[in-house]
Design an enzyme around this catalytic site. Structure first.
Site, short mmCIF file in Angstrom:
data_model
loop_
_atom_site.label_atom_id
_atom_site.label_comp_id
_atom_site.label_asym_id
_atom_site.label_seq_id
_atom_site.Cartn_x
_atom_site.Cartn_y
_atom_site.Cartn_z
N TRP A 374 86.36 -7.77 19.36
CA TRP A 374 85.82 -6.88 18.32
C TRP A 374 84.65 -7.52 17.60
CZ3 TRP A 374 88.50 -6.72 12.91
CH2 TRP A 374 88.87 -8.00 12.52
N ASP A 375 84.04 -8.52 18.25
CA ASP A 375 83.04 -9.34 17.57
C ASP A 375 81.78 -8.57 17.18
OD1 ASP A 375 84.00 -12.44 18.10
OD2 ASP A 375 84.65 -11.02 19.63
N GLU A 513 96.16 -13.20 13.87
CA GLU A 513 96.76 -13.08 15.20
C GLU A 513 97.89 -14.06 15.44
OE1 GLU A 513 94.04 -15.22 18.28
OE2 GLU A 513 92.75 -14.53 16.65
#
Length: 524
Positions: A374-375, A513
């Protein structure tokens, strides 16, 4: 006025706040330096490894083309594991040398008198200067510069100048292409399958030009690398030294026998053309690679044009900051410029129409297997206001994988579209769902794929792009469909908690995460 590659480029800034410099040779730091000195043009990249080096645990030559992935299966403790990886492609940098009958030069075995590597972020050129003394007391100076051309995006160049400081005599230079490379950049991946390339053919096209072709084993991407090696003496002439051809499957090189005269430089110029079967407007990879490298101008002309194109990029993309840093060295501005440089080298006009995303580590190595997470969330605010065409291209990478995201949502019992946490070639979920504990040897469930906030990030990115550009055409043809399908997913994933009268999204992992579940829970 600044001289670049034999020409004058007006208006280029002073080097102090633009150049990242490393002195000496530090084997323990070489991997980091090679990554930081990576050159790219959005289409392909090359790590900052020494041209004479091979993958040996210290050095790691790496060449990558955006979007070229391949899947391999390995047996890990009795369980088949499949991974898709960004592929390390043939090493075109290969340029080794030895004085007289001595051994091939190696940094770890040489009597180094000087060694400096400098990344010029404004010109996107990597320079290297070294001096060494051999066992017979002969001192040789070597200067190198390389580039990956921003405009002619299939082309790169490496120029090496040899000067014998206190001797005259023979020097042998080996220039070639090594397609026998594997994916061994990441230590913890090395126990898995790593051979992604099969040799297709090698050809000495003419006295200067070599062609090596390979293909990926599963995705069947064909790759052609053609190199043209010329020798220029200090007087500007083009001597034709004796050449000896070395040929193995996947490998082709010339050994050039040069004669150095004390104090007189000799330049070895290597120009490369790299094509893949994913490219647009080509006939066949080998044909087009040879045509491109034979038609390419000399390296000085390539460098001059390359610097002009990068000057235009920086004119739009630079960020100036004022810091009272006293006499700090290096100046803090270089940290900002290095980060901007790597972003602007990974995402360029050349990548806008390539159908590629932004790998978590750019095109700088094999960590995270080159997957797209998702950078882009973190770089779109910068790109939207300066290079919105690049943002549009990255969003289209997501749109083209919308059918796969729909299938993933349906398979998990949801509506709409569920994009993967790790994406590669076709938008399948590339995240492993089981993890081998290296200490206990037990397989444990891995909930990393439940990081569904990638869906929110894509929707957010669509709206932020539209908000910055007011590109209604994009919104109506692509963006709105992405927004609607992602909204349908979250609506179906939300569950009403009657006790508090609020909706929960259960079974997801948040941005932290490392915590996949509540203490004592038997599921993520």
């Amino acid at each position: 006025m600044t001289t670049v590659g034999g020409g004058i480029i007006p208006g280029l800034p002073p080097e102090g706040h633009w150049c990242l410099r490393f002195e000496g040779f530090d084997p323990d730091d070489e991997g980091r330096r090679e990554a930081l000195c990576t050159l790219a043009n959005g289409y392909f990249s090359v790590r900052g490894a020494a041209p004479e080096a091979e993958a040996d645990g210290v050095h790691y030559p790496g060449t990558y083309v955006a979007g070229v992935f391949n899947r391999l299966e390995a047996d890990v403790h009795g369980r088949p594991v499949t991974n898709e990886s960004l592929v390390n492609l043939p090493n075109w940098l290969l340029l080794r040398f030895r004085v007289a009958d001595g051994g091939w030069f190696r940094l770890d075995g040489a009597d180094l008198l000087d060694h400096v590597v400098e990344l010029d972020t404004h010109r996107a050129v990597l320079r290297r200067h070294l001096r060494f003394r051999d066992g017979d007391g002969r001192v040789t100076r070597v200067a190198q510069r390389r580039l990956v051309h921003l405009d002619e995006h299939h082309l790169g160049a490496l120029v090496t100048t040899f000067t014998a400081e206190n001797w005259s005599g023979p020097l042998v230079v080996r220039s070639g292409v090594d397609g026998r490379v594997t994916n061994d950049n990441v230590e913890r991946y090395r126990s898995l399958s790593s051979t992604h390339l099969l040799p297709v053919g090698e050809e000495a096209v003419d006295d200067e030009t070599l062609l090596v072709q390979v293909a990926t084993t599963q995705s069947q991407v064909r790759v052609a690398v053609a190199t043209r090696t010329r020798v220029l003496d200090g007087g500007g002439g083009v001597p034709d030294p004796p050449r000896h051809l070395l040929h193995e499957p996947g490998f082709l090189a010339h050994d050039l026998s040069l004669t150095l005269v004390e104090g007189r430089p000799v330049e070895v110029e290597k120009v490369v053309a790299l094509f893949t079967s994913r490219d647009q407007a080509i006939s066949e990879t080998g044909i087009d690679a040879v045509r491109a490298v034979q038609a390419a101008p000399d390296a000085a002309t390539l460098e001059r044009r390359h610097a002009v194109h990068w000057a235009h990029v920086w004119k739009r993309g630079d960020i100036e900051i004022e810091i009272d840093d006293g006499d700090e060295e290096p100046p803090p501005e270089i940290a900002l410029r290095v980060n901007l440089f790597h972003l602007l080298a990974t995402v360029t006009k050349n990548s806008a129409d390539l159908d590629v995303g932004v790998p978590a580590r750019g095109l700088h190595g094999e960590a995270y297997r080159g997957h797209i997470f998702w950078d882009e969330l973190f770089i779109f605010p910068y790109l939207n206001l300066r290079f919105p065409k690049l943002t549009r291209g990255l969003l289209l990478y997501r749109f083209r994988r919308l059918p796969e995201a729909r299938r993933a949502a349906a398979a998990a019992g949801y509506r709409g579209a569920m994009f993967p946490w790790q994406s590669g070639s076709n938008g399948e979920e590339e995240t492993q769902t089981w993890h081998l504990n290296p200490n206990s040897g037990r397989w444990l469930p891995d909930g990393s794929h439940l990081q569904r906030h990638v869906n929110i990030a894509i929707a957010y990115n669509v709206w932020q792009y539209y908000d910055a550009t007011h590109n209604y055409e994009f919104l109506s043809f692509y963006g709105a469909e992405l927004l609607l399908e992602i909204a349908r997913f979250w609506a179906s994933a939300a569950v009403l908690d009657p006790a508090v009268g609020r909706y929960d999204s259960d079974g997801v992992v948040g941005p932290d995460e490392f915590h996949e579940g509540f203490p004592g829970a038997d599921r993520p």
